[in-house]
Design a protein around this motif. Sequence first.
Motif, PDB file in Angstrom:
ATOM      1  N   CYS A  45       8.721 -18.598  49.186  1.00 28.12           N
ATOM      2  CA  CYS A  45       7.837 -19.625  48.632  1.00 28.12           C
ATOM      3  C   CYS A  45       7.750 -20.758  49.649  1.00 28.12           C
ATOM      4  CB  CYS A  45       8.382 -20.153  47.307  1.00 28.12           C
ATOM      5  SG  CYS A  45       7.339 -21.383  46.522  1.00 28.12           S
ATOM      6  N   ALA A  46       6.537 -21.182  49.982  1.00 27.55           N
ATOM      7  CA  ALA A  46       6.358 -22.268  50.952  1.00 27.55           C
ATOM      8  C   ALA A  46       6.797 -23.613  50.392  1.00 27.55           C
ATOM      9  CB  ALA A  46       4.897 -22.338  51.398  1.00 27.55           C
ATOM     10  N   ASP A  47       6.805 -23.740  49.070  1.00 24.69           N
ATOM     11  CA  ASP A  47       7.288 -24.954  48.412  1.00 24.69           C
ATOM     12  C   ASP A  47       8.812 -24.851  48.352  1.00 24.69           C
ATOM     13  OD1 ASP A  47       8.166 -26.891  46.598  1.00 24.69           O
ATOM     14  OD2 ASP A  47       6.419 -26.651  45.288  1.00 24.69           O
ATOM     15  N   ILE A  48       9.469 -25.463  49.326  1.00 23.94           N
ATOM     16  CA  ILE A  48      10.919 -25.312  49.469  1.00 23.94           C
ATOM     17  C   ILE A  48      11.664 -25.754  48.214  1.00 23.94           C
ATOM     18  CG2 ILE A  48      12.958 -26.112  50.769  1.00 23.94           C
ATOM     19  CD1 ILE A  48      11.325 -24.138  52.316  1.00 23.94           C
ATOM     20  N   GLU A  49      11.247 -26.859  47.611  1.00 21.36           N
ATOM     21  CA  GLU A  49      11.931 -27.332  46.400  1.00 21.36           C
ATOM     22  C   GLU A  49      11.811 -26.306  45.278  1.00 21.36           C
ATOM     23  OE1 GLU A  49      14.018 -29.884  46.355  1.00 21.36           O
ATOM     24  OE2 GLU A  49      13.530 -30.075  48.474  1.00 21.36           O
ATOM     25  N   TYR A  58      19.861 -17.904  40.200  1.00 18.09           N
ATOM     26  CA  TYR A  58      20.607 -16.705  40.590  1.00 18.09           C
ATOM     27  C   TYR A  58      21.788 -17.025  41.504  1.00 18.09           C
ATOM     28  CZ  TYR A  58      16.456 -14.476  38.708  1.00 18.09           C
ATOM     29  OH  TYR A  58      15.440 -14.081  37.878  1.00 18.09           O
ATOM     30  N   ASP A  59      22.201 -18.275  41.490  1.00 18.98           N
ATOM     31  CA  ASP A  59      23.332 -18.726  42.318  1.00 18.98           C
ATOM     32  C   ASP A  59      23.109 -18.493  43.808  1.00 18.98           C
ATOM     33  OD1 ASP A  59      24.845 -19.640  40.106  1.00 18.98           O
ATOM     34  OD2 ASP A  59      25.529 -17.591  39.722  1.00 18.98           O
ATOM     35  N   LEU A  60      21.858 -18.636  44.245  1.00 24.20           N
ATOM     36  CA  LEU A  60      21.544 -18.539  45.670  1.00 24.20           C
ATOM     37  C   LEU A  60      21.601 -19.941  46.268  1.00 24.20           C
ATOM     38  CD1 LEU A  60      18.436 -16.173  45.443  1.00 24.20           C
ATOM     39  CD2 LEU A  60      20.800 -15.535  45.913  1.00 24.20           C
ATOM     40  N   LYS A  61      22.295 -20.078  47.369  1.00 32.46           N
ATOM     41  CA  LYS A  61      22.457 -21.378  48.004  1.00 32.46           C
ATOM     42  C   LYS A  61      21.269 -21.692  48.908  1.00 32.46           C
ATOM     43  CE  LYS A  61      27.416 -20.881  47.940  1.00 32.46           C
ATOM     44  NZ  LYS A  61      28.650 -20.801  48.697  1.00 32.46           N
ATOM     45  N   LYS A  62      20.851 -22.954  48.904  1.00 30.15           N
ATOM     46  CA  LYS A  62      19.706 -23.334  49.736  1.00 30.15           C
ATOM     47  C   LYS A  62      19.971 -23.070  51.212  1.00 30.15           C
ATOM     48  CE  LYS A  62      20.894 -28.225  49.911  1.00 30.15           C
ATOM     49  NZ  LYS A  62      20.444 -29.576  49.575  1.00 30.15           N
ATOM     50  N   GLU A  63      21.223 -23.047  51.610  1.00 34.79           N
ATOM     51  CA  GLU A  63      21.584 -22.758  53.001  1.00 34.79           C
ATOM     52  C   GLU A  63      21.235 -21.325  53.393  1.00 34.79           C
ATOM     53  OE1 GLU A  63      23.960 -24.000  50.754  1.00 34.79           O
ATOM     54  OE2 GLU A  63      23.738 -26.082  51.396  1.00 34.79           O
ATOM     55  N   ARG A  68      11.809 -18.591  58.810  1.00 36.87           N
ATOM     56  CA  ARG A  68      11.115 -17.925  59.910  1.00 36.87           C
ATOM     57  C   ARG A  68       9.601 -17.925  59.739  1.00 36.87           C
ATOM     58  NH1 ARG A  68      15.235 -13.534  59.259  1.00 36.87           N
ATOM     59  NH2 ARG A  68      16.978 -14.275  60.473  1.00 36.87           N
ATOM     60  N   LEU A  69       8.905 -18.248  60.794  1.00 41.40           N
ATOM     61  CA  LEU A  69       7.459 -18.083  60.904  1.00 41.40           C
ATOM     62  C   LEU A  69       6.670 -18.729  59.766  1.00 41.40           C
ATOM     63  CD1 LEU A  69       7.497 -14.342  61.993  1.00 41.40           C
ATOM     64  CD2 LEU A  69       7.350 -16.342  63.481  1.00 41.40           C
ATOM     65  N   GLY A  70       7.177 -19.802  59.198  1.00 41.54           N
ATOM     66  CA  GLY A  70       6.437 -20.510  58.167  1.00 41.54           C
ATOM     67  C   GLY A  70       6.465 -19.865  56.794  1.00 41.54           C
ATOM     68  N   TYR A  71       7.312 -18.875  56.597  1.00 42.65           N
ATOM     69  CA  TYR A  71       7.421 -18.191  55.314  1.00 42.65           C
ATOM     70  C   TYR A  71       8.873 -18.249  54.829  1.00 42.65           C
ATOM     71  CZ  TYR A  71       2.845 -16.592  56.665  1.00 42.65           C
ATOM     72  OH  TYR A  71       1.538 -16.558  57.060  1.00 42.65           O
ATOM     73  N   PRO A  72       9.279 -19.390  54.270  1.00 47.07           N
ATOM     74  CA  PRO A  72      10.667 -19.525  53.824  1.00 47.07           C
ATOM     75  C   PRO A  72      10.986 -18.483  52.750  1.00 47.07           C
ATOM     76  CG  PRO A  72       9.444 -21.597  53.584  1.00 47.07           C
ATOM     77  CD  PRO A  72       8.474 -20.553  53.978  1.00 47.07           C
TER      78      PRO A  72
END
Length: 100
Positions: A45-49, A58-63, A68-72
């Motif tokens: 999702c390009a909207d990082i927040e 899902y307990d995924l860390k923002k770190e 890469r290449l504009g597609y977070p």
Amino acid sequence: MAFGIKREELNLWKQRVAAGEVAFLTHYWQHPRFPEMKTVTKAGCADIERLIAWGMKYDLKKEWIHQRLGYPHFDLLGERQQVILESEGLLDHLKRFRIL
């Protein structure tokens, strides 16, 4: 190395990510660091927040977000991949790539 998807699928994922949707792309995959893994799902999702908030469910860390290449995106592997795909109702990904 990625394989098992069509260019159209990749382009659609990129469009959805760029539009700010949380989008999923599953494909076969080989990587020397994870020889036991055969598939990966990219949840982007390009909207990082929005991506961070989605990942927190899902307990995924923002770190863990790849920028890469504009597609977070998060790379989902193994049991976590299966649980998230089931939770998101993406049973077609599970069946197509024999993740079940």
